[in-house]
Design a protein around this motif. Structure first.
Motif, short mmCIF file in Angstrom:
data_model
loop_
_atom_site.label_atom_id
_atom_site.label_comp_id
_atom_site.label_asym_id
_atom_site.label_seq_id
_atom_site.Cartn_x
_atom_site.Cartn_y
_atom_site.Cartn_z
N LEU A 1 -0.78 -3.85 9.46
CA LEU A 1 -0.05 -3.14 8.42
C LEU A 1 1.26 -2.68 9.02
CD1 LEU A 1 -2.50 -0.71 6.57
CD2 LEU A 1 -1.21 -2.59 5.58
N PHE B 1 4.29 -0.16 8.52
CA PHE B 1 4.56 1.06 7.77
C PHE B 1 6.05 1.37 7.70
CE2 PHE B 1 0.49 3.10 6.94
CZ PHE B 1 -0.37 2.41 7.76
N PHE C 1 -8.45 6.04 8.08
CA PHE C 1 -7.89 6.70 9.27
C PHE C 1 -8.71 7.91 9.70
CE2 PHE C 1 -3.67 4.91 10.21
CZ PHE C 1 -3.58 3.99 9.19
N GLY C 2 -8.75 8.11 11.01
CA GLY C 2 -9.30 9.34 11.55
C GLY C 2 -8.28 10.46 11.48
N PRO C 3 -8.67 11.66 11.89
CA PRO C 3 -7.77 12.82 11.79
C PRO C 3 -6.68 12.85 12.85
CG PRO C 3 -9.83 13.46 12.80
CD PRO C 3 -10.00 12.03 12.37
N ARG D 1 -11.74 -0.68 9.33
CA ARG D 1 -11.93 -1.24 8.00
C ARG D 1 -13.00 -2.30 8.05
NH1 ARG D 1 -10.42 -6.12 6.29
NH2 ARG D 1 -8.86 -7.35 7.37
N PHE E 1 -8.32 -0.13 14.71
CA PHE E 1 -6.88 -0.11 14.99
C PHE E 1 -6.53 1.20 15.72
CE2 PHE E 1 -5.85 -3.53 11.97
CZ PHE E 1 -6.96 -3.51 11.15
N ASN F 1 -1.54 17.84 9.32
CA ASN F 1 -2.60 17.84 10.34
C ASN F 1 -3.81 17.00 9.95
OD1 ASN F 1 -1.16 19.68 12.07
ND2 ASN F 1 -1.73 21.29 10.63
N GLN F 2 -3.58 15.99 9.12
CA GLN F 2 -4.67 15.10 8.74
C GLN F 2 -4.25 13.65 8.97
OE1 GLN F 2 -6.51 15.78 4.93
NE2 GLN F 2 -6.17 17.99 5.03
N GLY F 3 -5.23 12.76 8.86
CA GLY F 3 -4.95 11.33 8.93
C GLY F 3 -4.42 10.82 7.60
N LEU F 4 -4.15 9.53 7.54
CA LEU F 4 -3.63 8.92 6.32
C LEU F 4 -4.76 8.56 5.37
CD1 LEU F 4 -1.36 8.47 8.54
CD2 LEU F 4 -0.65 6.53 7.14
N PHE G 1 -3.67 7.86 16.22
CA PHE G 1 -4.66 7.66 15.17
C PHE G 1 -5.50 6.43 15.45
CE2 PHE G 1 -3.57 10.85 12.13
CZ PHE G 1 -2.20 11.02 12.20
N GLN H 1 1.97 7.91 16.32
CA GLN H 1 2.95 8.45 15.37
C GLN H 1 3.86 9.43 16.08
OE1 GLN H 1 1.50 11.02 12.14
NE2 GLN H 1 2.93 10.02 10.74
N LEU I 1 -5.55 6.44 1.65
CA LEU I 1 -4.98 5.47 0.72
C LEU I 1 -4.82 6.07 -0.66
CD1 LEU I 1 -4.18 2.42 0.46
CD2 LEU I 1 -6.44 2.09 -0.54
N TYR J 1 0.12 5.23 1.28
CA TYR J 1 -0.78 6.19 1.90
C TYR J 1 -0.15 7.58 1.82
CZ TYR J 1 -3.77 2.69 4.20
OH TYR J 1 -4.68 1.68 4.46
N TYR K 1 -13.20 -4.05 11.96
CA TYR K 1 -11.87 -3.94 12.57
C TYR K 1 -11.62 -2.51 13.00
CZ TYR K 1 -10.58 -8.54 10.73
OH TYR K 1 -10.51 -9.88 10.47
N TYR L 1 -5.29 -3.82 17.96
CA TYR L 1 -6.45 -3.81 17.08
C TYR L 1 -7.52 -4.76 17.57
CZ TYR L 1 -5.15 -8.04 14.31
OH TYR L 1 -4.86 -9.31 13.87
N LYS M 1 -3.12 0.45 -3.89
CA LYS M 1 -2.77 -0.81 -3.24
C LYS M 1 -2.49 -1.87 -4.29
CE LYS M 1 -7.68 -1.94 -2.67
NZ LYS M 1 -8.80 -2.10 -1.71
N TYR N 1 -3.12 3.53 16.46
CA TYR N 1 -1.72 3.76 16.10
C TYR N 1 -1.18 4.96 16.87
CZ TYR N 1 -2.35 0.93 11.82
OH TYR N 1 -2.59 -0.08 10.92
N PHE O 1 0.83 -1.19 0.00
CA PHE O 1 0.00 0.00 0.00
C PHE O 1 0.87 1.25 0.00
CE2 PHE O 1 -3.85 -2.31 1.34
CZ PHE O 1 -3.29 -3.45 1.89
N LEU P 1 5.13 5.45 12.53
CA LEU P 1 3.75 5.02 12.81
C LEU P 1 3.79 3.59 13.37
CD1 LEU P 1 1.00 6.38 12.26
CD2 LEU P 1 0.88 5.06 10.16
N ASN Q 1 -8.94 -5.23 2.70
CA ASN Q 1 -9.46 -3.89 2.45
C ASN Q 1 -8.62 -2.81 3.11
OD1 ASN Q 1 -12.09 -4.67 1.12
ND2 ASN Q 1 -12.22 -5.80 3.04
N GLU Q 2 -8.68 -1.64 2.55
CA GLU Q 2 -7.89 -0.55 3.09
C GLU Q 2 -8.38 -0.15 4.46
OE1 GLU Q 2 -9.84 2.51 0.13
OE2 GLU Q 2 -8.90 3.59 1.79
N GLN Q 3 -7.50 0.42 5.24
CA GLN Q 3 -7.86 1.00 6.52
C GLN Q 3 -8.17 2.48 6.32
OE1 GLN Q 3 -5.00 0.18 9.65
NE2 GLN Q 3 -4.79 -1.96 9.03
N LEU R 1 1.63 0.42 15.31
CA LEU R 1 0.35 -0.16 15.70
C LEU R 1 0.39 -0.50 17.18
CD1 LEU R 1 -2.44 -1.34 14.92
CD2 LEU R 1 -1.26 -3.51 14.52
#
Lengths: 114, 115
Positions: free
Chosen positions: A102, A104, B106-108, B95, B33, A41-44, B91, B37, A46, A36, B31, B48, A49, B35, A34, B43, B102-104, B45
């Motif tokens: 995942l 990273f 993410f929140g802000p 998913r 998760f 100031n934001q999340g990740l 974070f 950072q 996608l 990303y 799911y 989960y 993939k 994280y 993947f 980043l 499938n992709e995860q 984990l």
């Protein structure tokens, strides 16, 4: 276990130039891969993939990546970048048929200059 | 859909205080998760859940950290007592569980500063 290495921590480029962000992975089993993107100031989010099939994967915002099994690489490319592409980019891997984790890379900060 | 929701967005606290971070996953996702950072470690984990059950908490740094998911629409990550080295962006991601990988989403993130 998997590991992901992003070879460049920072990549500065000029607007409209091509860019390649490098990613190599290590795994004893087959992986899903993947990319990303993280804007300030934001999340990740996608970008694209690779799960199986064609090794050239196209994503959002004009990005594409090529899976190379022999070189264990998954480099991200864009033929012409915009100022708005300035962000941090993360490569990630997950074991096929394994856990849901995942793994990273450390990220590459892409800065597009006018 | 509103996406993954995290609160608060920013938290500043003093060493020794309890901190609770909250997450609402996307409806229907199986799911969840958590994280962390940081500049030094990137980043990581932490833990989960699948269908509200913790599956892997091997990334939780120590006993000061705990996470719960009492129902499908809510999870918390608690740090008690907090320490300056816990300062990071946390974070939450979710998913769906069905089909393939499938992709995860993410929140802000929650930016935590422990003084």
């Amino acid at each position: 276990a998997q590991s992901v290495t992003q070879l460049d921590s920072q990549v500065p480029v000029f607007e409209e130039a091509p860019v390649e962000l490098r990613c190599n992975y290590s795994s004893s089993v087959s992986v899903y891969l993947f990319w990303y993107v993280q804007y300030p100031n934001q999340g990740l989010q996608l970008l694209l993939k690779y799960l199986s099939g064609s090794t050239l994967v196209k994503g959002i915002n004009g990005f594409e990546a090529e899976f190379n099994k022999s070189q264990t690489s998954f480099h991200l490319r864009k033929p012409s970048v915009h100022i708005s592409d300035t962000a941090e980019y993360f490569c990630a891997a997950a074991a096929q048929g394994g856990s849901e984790k995942l793994v990273f890379g450390k990220g590459t900060k892409l800065t597009v200059n006018p | 859909d509103a996406g993954v929701i995290q609160s608060p967005r920013h938290e500043v606290t003093e060493m020794g205080q309890e901190v609770t971070l909250r997450c609402k996953p996307i409806s229907g996702h199986d799911y969840l998760f958590w994280y962390r950072q940081t500049m030094m470690r990137g980043l990581e984990l932490l833990i989960y859940f699948n269908n509200n059950v913790p599956i892997d908490d091997s990334g939780m740094p120590e006993d000061r950290f705990s996470a719960k998911m009492p129902n499908a629409s809510f999870s918390t990550l608690k740090i008690q007592p907090s320490e300056p080295r816990d300062s990071a962006v946390y974070f939450c991601a979710s998913r769906p569980g069905q089909g393939g990988y499938n992709e995860q989403f993410f929140g802000p993130g929650t930016r935590l500063t422990v003084l």
